[in-house]
Design a protein around this motif. Structure first.
Motif, PDB file in Angstrom:
ATOM      1  N   UNK A 100      23.766 128.660 -49.232  1.00  0.00           N
ATOM      2  CA  UNK A 100      22.961 128.073 -48.159  1.00  0.00           C
ATOM      3  C   UNK A 100      21.759 127.350 -48.747  1.00  0.00           C
ATOM      4  N   UNK A 101      21.532 126.122 -48.313  1.00  0.00           N
ATOM      5  CA  UNK A 101      20.322 125.388 -48.680  1.00  0.00           C
ATOM      6  C   UNK A 101      19.202 125.866 -47.760  1.00  0.00           C
ATOM      7  N   UNK A 102      18.176 126.465 -48.326  1.00  0.00           N
ATOM      8  CA  UNK A 102      17.089 127.044 -47.538  1.00  0.00           C
ATOM      9  C   UNK A 102      16.106 125.973 -47.108  1.00  0.00           C
ATOM     10  N   UNK A 103      15.644 125.178 -48.040  1.00  0.00           N
ATOM     11  CA  UNK A 103      14.675 124.130 -47.754  1.00  0.00           C
ATOM     12  C   UNK A 103      14.995 122.935 -48.633  1.00  0.00           C
ATOM     13  N   UNK A 104      14.634 121.774 -48.157  1.00  0.00           N
ATOM     14  CA  UNK A 104      14.941 120.534 -48.877  1.00  0.00           C
ATOM     15  C   UNK A 104      13.672 119.708 -49.015  1.00  0.00           C
ATOM     16  N   UNK A 105      13.460 119.159 -50.210  1.00  0.00           N
ATOM     17  CA  UNK A 105      12.286 118.336 -50.524  1.00  0.00           C
ATOM     18  C   UNK A 105      12.773 116.969 -50.969  1.00  0.00           C
ATOM     19  N   UNK A 106      12.139 115.940 -50.479  1.00  0.00           N
ATOM     20  CA  UNK A 106      12.532 114.579 -50.842  1.00  0.00           C
ATOM     21  C   UNK A 106      11.349 113.632 -50.800  1.00  0.00           C
ATOM     22  N   UNK A 107      11.646 112.374 -51.037  1.00  0.00           N
ATOM     23  CA  UNK A 107      10.617 111.345 -51.042  1.00  0.00           C
ATOM     24  C   UNK A 107      10.561 110.618 -52.369  1.00  0.00           C
ATOM     25  N   UNK A 108       9.464 109.954 -52.602  1.00  0.00           N
ATOM     26  CA  UNK A 108       9.261 109.196 -53.827  1.00  0.00           C
ATOM     27  C   UNK A 108       8.674 110.122 -54.889  1.00  0.00           C
ATOM     28  N   UNK A 151      18.479 126.611 -53.135  1.00  0.00           N
ATOM     29  CA  UNK A 151      19.767 127.097 -52.659  1.00  0.00           C
ATOM     30  C   UNK A 151      19.858 128.592 -52.943  1.00  0.00           C
ATOM     31  N   UNK A 152      20.390 129.343 -52.001  1.00  0.00           N
ATOM     32  CA  UNK A 152      20.571 130.789 -52.161  1.00  0.00           C
ATOM     33  C   UNK A 152      21.905 131.056 -52.838  1.00  0.00           C
ATOM     34  N   UNK A 153      21.913 131.939 -53.821  1.00  0.00           N
ATOM     35  CA  UNK A 153      23.124 132.299 -54.541  1.00  0.00           C
ATOM     36  C   UNK A 153      23.764 133.569 -54.007  1.00  0.00           C
ATOM     37  N   UNK A 154      23.042 134.334 -53.209  1.00  0.00           N
ATOM     38  CA  UNK A 154      23.567 135.538 -52.576  1.00  0.00           C
ATOM     39  C   UNK A 154      23.110 135.573 -51.129  1.00  0.00           C
ATOM     40  N   UNK A 183      27.746 137.876 -45.557  1.00  0.00           N
ATOM     41  CA  UNK A 183      28.843 137.955 -46.521  1.00  0.00           C
ATOM     42  C   UNK A 183      29.566 136.617 -46.598  1.00  0.00           C
ATOM     43  N   UNK A 184      30.090 136.332 -47.787  1.00  0.00           N
ATOM     44  CA  UNK A 184      30.914 135.147 -47.951  1.00  0.00           C
ATOM     45  C   UNK A 184      30.103 133.890 -48.223  1.00  0.00           C
ATOM     46  N   UNK A 185      30.773 132.759 -48.362  1.00  0.00           N
ATOM     47  CA  UNK A 185      30.089 131.494 -48.669  1.00  0.00           C
ATOM     48  C   UNK A 185      29.631 130.779 -47.403  1.00  0.00           C
ATOM     49  N   UNK A 186      28.616 129.963 -47.571  1.00  0.00           N
ATOM     50  CA  UNK A 186      28.157 129.093 -46.490  1.00  0.00           C
ATOM     51  C   UNK A 186      29.023 127.836 -46.476  1.00  0.00           C
ATOM     52  N   UNK A 187      29.582 127.507 -45.316  1.00  0.00           N
ATOM     53  CA  UNK A 187      30.531 126.400 -45.210  1.00  0.00           C
ATOM     54  C   UNK A 187      29.937 125.160 -44.565  1.00  0.00           C
ATOM     55  N   UNK A 198      40.782 139.746 -50.636  1.00  0.00           N
ATOM     56  CA  UNK A 198      41.940 138.988 -50.180  1.00  0.00           C
ATOM     57  C   UNK A 198      41.543 137.697 -49.464  1.00  0.00           C
ATOM     58  N   UNK A 199      40.293 137.587 -49.074  1.00  0.00           N
ATOM     59  CA  UNK A 199      39.840 136.376 -48.389  1.00  0.00           C
ATOM     60  C   UNK A 199      39.158 135.401 -49.331  1.00  0.00           C
ATOM     61  N   UNK A 200      38.321 135.911 -50.256  1.00  0.00           N
ATOM     62  CA  UNK A 200      37.562 135.030 -51.156  1.00  0.00           C
ATOM     63  C   UNK A 200      37.944 135.218 -52.616  1.00  0.00           C
ATOM     64  N   UNK A 201      38.920 136.092 -52.919  1.00  0.00           N
ATOM     65  CA  UNK A 201      39.482 136.247 -54.266  1.00  0.00           C
ATOM     66  C   UNK A 201      38.430 136.610 -55.288  1.00  0.00           C
ATOM     67  N   UNK A 202      37.571 137.566 -54.948  1.00  0.00           N
ATOM     68  CA  UNK A 202      36.614 138.117 -55.893  1.00  0.00           C
ATOM     69  C   UNK A 202      35.365 137.298 -56.120  1.00  0.00           C
ATOM     70  N   UNK A 203      35.192 136.178 -55.423  1.00  0.00           N
ATOM     71  CA  UNK A 203      34.009 135.352 -55.643  1.00  0.00           C
ATOM     72  C   UNK A 203      32.811 135.830 -54.844  1.00  0.00           C
ATOM     73  N   UNK A 204      33.046 136.351 -53.661  1.00  0.00           N
ATOM     74  CA  UNK A 204      31.959 136.791 -52.794  1.00  0.00           C
ATOM     75  C   UNK A 204      32.291 138.162 -52.238  1.00  0.00           C
ATOM     76  N   UNK A 205      31.245 138.855 -51.815  1.00  0.00           N
ATOM     77  CA  UNK A 205      31.395 140.213 -51.283  1.00  0.00           C
ATOM     78  C   UNK A 205      30.588 140.334 -49.999  1.00  0.00           C
TER      79      UNK A 205
END
Length: 234
Positions: free
Chosen positions: A150-158, A82-85, A65-69, A227-234
């Protein structure tokens, strides 16, 4: 976090049959790790207890529950999923991500890194047809709980975003949560849009203000998460 429908950028433009190919960006400054460290490594399906009896956990839904900080930004400032839920990922989901990315990525100029932990949360389950009672069931498998943002996996490079978008999108559609392939430019646009909506809002009675001042006695029907996240997350 506003939900935007980003599309893969156009690779080329044409006028009267003549194609104008864009100039590729300069990526010579990007440093690649050793070739042995570029693909995604396999994760263990269960933690090592080292002779200690495994502990049974309750459901603990507050883990998703809630956002990833912490892991909510791209460290390499390039691309990722990135995960949205919130959701609990099993070893099958993790192996799916690893198999698809390692199959499609070019190890000569691309690398990928995990941004999640190995499965550590035990989940108990009873066998089918078994009678209830007798205490908590045995541990069936282990999961990795993640929160929204939450960022699940990251891809980078050229590599450009158009070259890895297709397989990142295919992974996002097969995950058990709402996920989205993003780049650093998309995350910057989300932040700008959220800030712009906050600045252009002329209504003083926002949901956050209503909750903070307990207008019309809203604390009687709102939850602790409102009351903690003001309706943005559950």
């Amino acid at each position: 976090m506003p939900y935007m429908t980003a599309v893969c950028p156009l690779v080329w433009q044409s006028v009267r049959g003549r194609k104008f190919w864009p100039i590729p960006p300069d990526m010579t400054h990007i440093e690649l790790p050793p070739e042995a460290e570029r693909p995604l490594v396999a994760m263990e399906p269960m933690p090592s207890w080292h002779g200690v009896r495994p502990r049974k956990f309750p459901r603990q839904q507050h883990d998703i529950r809630g956002p990833e900080l912490v892991n909510n930004q791209l460290l390499h400032k390039q691309y990722g999923i990135i995960a949205l839920t919130g959701v609990e990922l099993t070893i099958n989901h993790i192996n799916l991500i690893r198999t698809v990315i390692n199959k499609h990525m070019n190890l000569t100029k691309t690398f990928a890194v995990w941004r999640i932990e190995a499965p550590w949360k035990p989940v108990s389950k009873r066998s089918q047809g078994k009678r209830l009672g007798g205490g908590k069931a045995s541990i069936h498998h282990y999961t990795t709980p993640i929160r929204a943002g939450q960022v699940i996996v990251e891809v980078g490079g050229q590599i450009e975003f158009a070259d890895c978008y297709y397989y990142l999108e295919s992974i996002s559609k097969r995950l058990p949560c709402d996920a989205f392939p993003v780049s650093q430019e998309i995350l910057d646009e989300w932040d700008k849009e959220e800030q712009s909506l906050r600045e252009k809002n002329i209504n003083p009675f926002t949901f956050e203000r209503v909750i903070k001042y307990n207008m019309q006695g809203c604390h009687r029907w709102t939850t602790m998460y409102d009351r903690e996240w003001f309706g943005k997350y559950y």
